[in-house]
Write a protein that holds these residues in place. Structure first.
Motif, PDB file in Angstrom:
ATOM      1  N   ASN A   1      56.660  41.406  38.704  1.00  0.00           N
ATOM      2  CA  ASN A   1      56.631  39.983  38.394  1.00  0.00           C
ATOM      3  C   ASN A   1      56.252  39.170  39.628  1.00  0.00           C
ATOM      4  N   ARG A   2      56.782  39.563  40.767  1.00  0.00           N
ATOM      5  CA  ARG A   2      56.458  38.861  42.007  1.00  0.00           C
ATOM      6  C   ARG A   2      54.980  38.974  42.327  1.00  0.00           C
ATOM      7  N   TRP A   3      54.401  40.153  42.070  1.00  0.00           N
ATOM      8  CA  TRP A   3      52.970  40.333  42.320  1.00  0.00           C
ATOM      9  C   TRP A   3      52.147  39.418  41.421  1.00  0.00           C
ATOM     10  N   LEU A   4      52.477  39.379  40.110  1.00  0.00           N
ATOM     11  CA  LEU A   4      51.731  38.533  39.186  1.00  0.00           C
ATOM     12  C   LEU A   4      51.892  37.058  39.550  1.00  0.00           C
ATOM     13  N   ARG A   5      53.090  36.658  39.953  1.00  0.00           N
ATOM     14  CA  ARG A   5      53.283  35.271  40.388  1.00  0.00           C
ATOM     15  C   ARG A   5      52.380  34.954  41.576  1.00  0.00           C
ATOM     16  N   GLY A   6      52.283  35.888  42.496  1.00  0.00           N
ATOM     17  CA  GLY A   6      51.433  35.667  43.656  1.00  0.00           C
ATOM     18  C   GLY A   6      49.973  35.495  43.275  1.00  0.00           C
ATOM     19  N   VAL A   7      49.509  36.261  42.299  1.00  0.00           N
ATOM     20  CA  VAL A   7      48.124  36.138  41.843  1.00  0.00           C
ATOM     21  C   VAL A   7      47.892  34.759  41.229  1.00  0.00           C
ATOM     22  N   VAL A   8      48.813  34.311  40.369  1.00  0.00           N
ATOM     23  CA  VAL A   8      48.675  32.998  39.725  1.00  0.00           C
ATOM     24  C   VAL A   8      48.657  31.890  40.777  1.00  0.00           C
ATOM     25  N   ILE A   9      49.548  31.980  41.741  1.00  0.00           N
ATOM     26  CA  ILE A   9      49.616  30.962  42.797  1.00  0.00           C
ATOM     27  C   ILE A   9      48.338  30.966  43.618  1.00  0.00           C
ATOM     28  N   ASP A  10      47.854  32.149  43.962  1.00  0.00           N
ATOM     29  CA  ASP A  10      46.632  32.254  44.758  1.00  0.00           C
ATOM     30  C   ASP A  10      45.430  31.662  44.032  1.00  0.00           C
ATOM     31  N   LEU A  11      45.373  31.870  42.719  1.00  0.00           N
ATOM     32  CA  LEU A  11      44.227  31.388  41.940  1.00  0.00           C
ATOM     33  C   LEU A  11      44.283  29.903  41.631  1.00  0.00           C
TER      34      LEU A  11
ATOM     35  N   LEU B   1      42.587  40.589  37.542  1.00  0.00           N
ATOM     36  CA  LEU B   1      43.297  41.792  37.126  1.00  0.00           C
ATOM     37  C   LEU B   1      42.342  42.966  36.928  1.00  0.00           C
ATOM     38  N   SER B   2      41.149  42.705  36.422  1.00  0.00           N
ATOM     39  CA  SER B   2      40.207  43.802  36.202  1.00  0.00           C
ATOM     40  C   SER B   2      39.841  44.490  37.508  1.00  0.00           C
ATOM     41  N   ARG B   3      39.910  43.758  38.614  1.00  0.00           N
ATOM     42  CA  ARG B   3      39.595  44.347  39.923  1.00  0.00           C
ATOM     43  C   ARG B   3      40.825  44.964  40.587  1.00  0.00           C
ATOM     44  N   GLU B   4      41.942  44.271  40.512  1.00  0.00           N
ATOM     45  CA  GLU B   4      43.101  44.664  41.303  1.00  0.00           C
ATOM     46  C   GLU B   4      44.170  45.415  40.513  1.00  0.00           C
ATOM     47  N   ALA B   5      44.207  45.236  39.200  1.00  0.00           N
ATOM     48  CA  ALA B   5      45.236  45.885  38.373  1.00  0.00           C
ATOM     49  C   ALA B   5      44.634  46.261  37.019  1.00  0.00           C
ATOM     50  N   PRO B   6      43.716  47.222  36.993  1.00  0.00           N
ATOM     51  CA  PRO B   6      43.011  47.553  35.747  1.00  0.00           C
ATOM     52  C   PRO B   6      43.905  48.085  34.639  1.00  0.00           C
ATOM     53  N   GLY B   7      45.103  48.572  34.985  1.00  0.00           N
ATOM     54  CA  GLY B   7      46.015  49.095  33.973  1.00  0.00           C
ATOM     55  C   GLY B   7      46.998  48.073  33.446  1.00  0.00           C
ATOM     56  N   VAL B   8      46.927  46.843  33.935  1.00  0.00           N
ATOM     57  CA  VAL B   8      47.847  45.789  33.501  1.00  0.00           C
ATOM     58  C   VAL B   8      47.168  44.952  32.429  1.00  0.00           C
ATOM     59  N   ALA B   9      47.775  44.899  31.252  1.00  0.00           N
ATOM     60  CA  ALA B   9      47.267  44.079  30.150  1.00  0.00           C
ATOM     61  C   ALA B   9      48.093  42.804  30.055  1.00  0.00           C
ATOM     62  N   LEU B  10      47.498  41.772  29.476  1.00  0.00           N
ATOM     63  CA  LEU B  10      48.195  40.494  29.307  1.00  0.00           C
ATOM     64  C   LEU B  10      48.387  40.184  27.831  1.00  0.00           C
TER      65      LEU B  10
END
Length: 313
Positions: free
Chosen positions: A287-297, A119-128
């Motif tokens: 949400n779909r984007w975040l799901r894709g990141v989790v699946i990819d990782l 997220l720090s690289r691809e979505a710096p404005g998204v907090a968890l």
């Protein structure tokens, strides 16, 4: 005046007249006759108690009341238009939001470092934000939008949820380096005779280990029971206790705490770890984007989990 007393079409007509200042032009734009525009304007005049527009050179001229009303009406219509016609496409680089994921304490250790790095690289404005499975009514909070995703072994999430299998979590035996069991084969007898640290993590699927042992009638010497995995490394490092721990967590603990891990002397069912989300966010692009990141990782690429609605084949 209550909003229910005003027809939205009358406000659209008012907005167009403010822009065009000609009845004929507005009638053409709104696919109305000129008498139809005049009748609608008369209705709005009665509702608001003001002439709104009077005849002027080449068209109509707004009254002072209409001028004061123009900007709020334009803003309200723009807000409605934006809500009803959202901009498509989620741009993670520009997104500014907080997303909440339900996971266990062990999940935080296993998933968050790599996820935050991405997220720090691809979505710096998204907090968890994370919440514990056991600390909230997870299904209810996902249904009403307070929790975006959940990761873990969560058989309680059924109707109305989608899932993607990430991997199957095996369990291993963990103990300090130099432990008497390190230099000998780990048999069922030696495993049973050792003193155990047992993690009873309420609200998670890890309790299936205990259930499986009970069904088989396997007894052991339990010296200590704790409600989470966070203290396991510290305790094993300074005692002769052994613990049955998810393999990925064991691999993370081994080096920092000078621990050894061994395969168990019996077969225990692997825990299927899933990514889950509610049907209300199935089409949400963020949400779909975040799901894709989790699946990819984290998805096991050898076992291609399919995305299916819980309870459906």
């Amino acid at each position: 005046m209550e909003l229910g007393e005003i027809d939205l079409n009358l406000l659209l007509l008012f907005h167009r007249l403010m822009q065009e200042r000609r009845v004929a032009t507005v009638a053409e734009q709104m696919n109305m006759s000129q008498p139809g525009v005049s009748n609608a304007l008369a209705k709005l005049r009665r509702r608001l108690g003001d002439p709104l527009f009077v005849r002027g050179p080449g068209g109509v001229v707004p009254t002072p009341f209409a001028l004061r009303l123009a900007e709020p009406v334009a803003q309200a219509l723009a807000t409605l238009r934006g809500a009803l016609n959202p901009v498509t496409g989620f741009d993670p680089l520009r997104a500014t939001s907080t997303m909440t994921i339900g996971m266990t304490d062990i999940g935080e250790v296993v998933f968050l470092p790599a996820l935050l790095e991405r997220l720090s690289r691809e979505a710096p404005g998204v907090a968890l934000n994370t919440v514990r499975h056991s600390g909230v009514n997870l299904g209810e909070q996902m249904a009403d939008g307070r929790v975006d995703l959940a990761i873990g072994l969560l058989p309680q999430l059924k109707g109305g949820f989608y899932q993607r299998r990430l991997f199957d979590q095996r369990y291993v035996c963990l103990f300090r380096r130099g432990h008497p069991l390190e230099e000998v084969p780990l048999t069922l007898a030696s495993w049973r005779e050792a003193e155990h640290l047992v993690v009873v993590s309420a609200g998670t699927g890890h309790g299936q280990v205990e259930e499986s042992l009970k069904r088989r009638g396997v007894r052991r010497q339990v010296r200590l029971t704790v409600p989470h995995f966070m203290s396991v490394g510290y305790i094993l490092q300074r005692t002769d206790l052994i613990a049955t721990v998810p393999e990925r967590r064991a691999l993370q603990l081994a080096e920092p705490f000078s621990l050894s891990l061994r395969g168990l002397p019996m077969t225990l069912p692997a825990a299927p770890i899933h990514l889950l989300w509610h049907e209300r966010v199935q089409q949400d692009e963020g949400n779909r984007w975040l799901r894709g990141v989790v699946i990819d990782l984290f998805a096991d690429q050898v076992r291609q989990g399919r995305r299916a609605k819980v309870g459906e084949e």
